[in-house]
Motif scaffolding. Structure first.
Motif, short mmCIF file in Angstrom:
data_model
loop_
_atom_site.label_atom_id
_atom_site.label_comp_id
_atom_site.label_asym_id
_atom_site.label_seq_id
_atom_site.Cartn_x
_atom_site.Cartn_y
_atom_site.Cartn_z
N UNK A 50 12.30 -11.82 -0.61
CA UNK A 50 10.92 -11.71 -0.12
C UNK A 50 9.94 -11.34 -1.22
N UNK A 51 8.94 -12.21 -1.44
CA UNK A 51 7.99 -12.00 -2.52
C UNK A 51 7.20 -10.72 -2.39
N UNK A 52 6.91 -10.31 -1.16
CA UNK A 52 6.14 -9.09 -0.96
C UNK A 52 6.83 -7.84 -1.47
N UNK A 53 8.15 -7.93 -1.68
CA UNK A 53 8.89 -6.78 -2.21
C UNK A 53 8.57 -6.52 -3.67
N UNK A 54 7.89 -7.46 -4.35
CA UNK A 54 7.33 -7.14 -5.67
C UNK A 54 6.30 -6.02 -5.54
N UNK A 55 5.56 -6.03 -4.43
CA UNK A 55 4.48 -5.09 -4.21
C UNK A 55 4.92 -3.86 -3.43
N UNK A 56 5.63 -4.08 -2.34
CA UNK A 56 5.97 -3.01 -1.41
C UNK A 56 7.47 -3.01 -1.12
N UNK A 57 8.30 -2.69 -2.11
CA UNK A 57 9.74 -2.79 -1.89
C UNK A 57 10.25 -1.94 -0.73
N UNK A 87 4.93 -6.13 11.93
CA UNK A 87 3.47 -6.19 11.94
C UNK A 87 2.89 -5.90 10.55
N UNK A 88 3.48 -4.93 9.87
CA UNK A 88 3.01 -4.59 8.52
C UNK A 88 3.29 -5.73 7.54
N UNK A 99 -8.59 -6.22 0.16
CA UNK A 99 -7.43 -6.33 1.06
C UNK A 99 -6.43 -5.20 0.83
N UNK A 100 -6.22 -4.83 -0.44
CA UNK A 100 -5.30 -3.72 -0.73
C UNK A 100 -5.82 -2.41 -0.14
N UNK A 101 -7.12 -2.20 -0.24
CA UNK A 101 -7.71 -0.99 0.35
C UNK A 101 -7.52 -1.01 1.87
N UNK A 102 -7.72 -2.17 2.47
CA UNK A 102 -7.52 -2.29 3.92
C UNK A 102 -6.07 -2.05 4.31
N UNK A 103 -5.16 -2.34 3.39
CA UNK A 103 -3.73 -2.08 3.64
C UNK A 103 -3.36 -0.61 3.40
N UNK A 104 -4.36 0.19 3.01
CA UNK A 104 -4.15 1.63 2.88
C UNK A 104 -3.86 2.12 1.49
#
Length: 303
Positions: free
Chosen positions: A210-217, A240-241, A295-300
């Protein structure tokens, strides 16, 4: 060597670069250590997310060497060797073995699309000459051919072919794989699209690339754990996240490369690594970069 089947989250690592011929080694170290700290089960370099086909063989070989050095056997390292040239795939494989990688990954050769009989011959010829075990890589959107389930079953008879990463986003295809390979419990089946990873784990798959695991493992590891343990309440929250990440960051601008641009920009804004894109592509400009930051700020995240 890892236990078969390989389970968990194995991020397809982006390739941090300073320019077309220079690897961002400090950024790579930051990125890999961040993912390992987040609990991933392995890393996959030189895949689609890593812009493998756009970077030179010298940079590819340096990436293999530096990744193996940084990871230092803490988790398995999978190395992509996809190429139109059989010999170049073997040379990359030799480098992977030299520096201590654990397995190889190869999509079908692209440009002239091979038929299924040709794929079986190609993969058997390749696997029989490789110094490390091989994962098949089903990526029909980029190579113009699907590795059909019956082809995967035939190839699973080769002892050096140990699994498959599927990036088709086709749930029926994955169901067929699980059914056909039900008597081969050590053959690993991994899902590429993160939006489907939880579903695939519940079906009997083994993990996500999963590519998103580069950002949020941590998020994707938690998603895998919730699916594997069938904690449906937790899984609904995490799914959902994951969809929020996907819908926020992967479709900015009308580019085939928007996903990679979004991930690289986000990592750069987080202070992890450079956001340089290998030619012929280019990193986001200021206006698009501002959207990623929003978008990152919106993601918290505190940017």
């Amino acid at each position: 060597m890892f236990t078969k089947p390989l389970r968990g989250i194995i991020p397809p690592v982006i390739t941090p670069m300073i320019d077309n011929d220079t690897l961002d080694v400090i950024g790579l170290e930051n990125l890999l250590n961040r993912m390992i700290k987040g609990g991933v089960s392995g890393v996959f370099i030189l895949g689609t997310s890593g812009e493998a086909q756009n970077i030179s063989y010298n940079v590819r070989k340096e990436l293999i060497k530096e990744t193996c050095r940084i990871v230092e056997k803490r988790i398995p390292v999978l190395v992509g060797i996809t190429d139109t040239s059989f010999s170049e795939s073997l040379l990359l494989a030799a480098n992977a073995a030299l520096y201590g990688a654990d397995a190889l990954v190869a999509a079908p050769p692209y440009y002239f699309a091979p038929g299924q009989a040709e794929l079986i011959q190609y993969y058997n010829d390749l696997a029989n000459q490789l110094p490390l075990p091989l994962f098949l890589y089903n990526m029909p959107s980029h190579v113009k051919v699907m590795i059909e389930p019956e082809t995967v079953l035939a190839l699973s008879e080769n002892p050096n072919i140990i699994g498959l990463k599927d990036s088709s986003a086709n749930g029926v295809y994955f169901q067929k794989l699980i059914y056909l390979l039900r008597n081969k419990p050590e053959f690993t089946l991994l899902c590429g699209p993160e939006e489907m990873t939880a579903e695939v784990i519940l079906m009997g798959g083994h993990g996500g690339v999963n590519g998103g695991a580069n950002l949020f493992p941590e998020l994707y590891v938690a998603l895998y754990d919730a699916a594997a343990s069938k904690d449906f309440e937790k899984l609904a929250e995490l799914q959902s996240q994951v969809l929020r990440v996907s819908l926020s960051l992967y479709n900015i601008g009308k580019y085939a490369s928007s996903y990679i641009k979004g991930v690289k920009t986000a990592l750069n804004l987080l202070g992890v690594c450079s956001d340089y894109m290998a030619e012929p592509f280019h990193k986001f400009k200021d206006a698009e970069r501002a959207v990623v930051k929003k978008k990152l700020i919106e993601l918290g995240l505190d940017i």
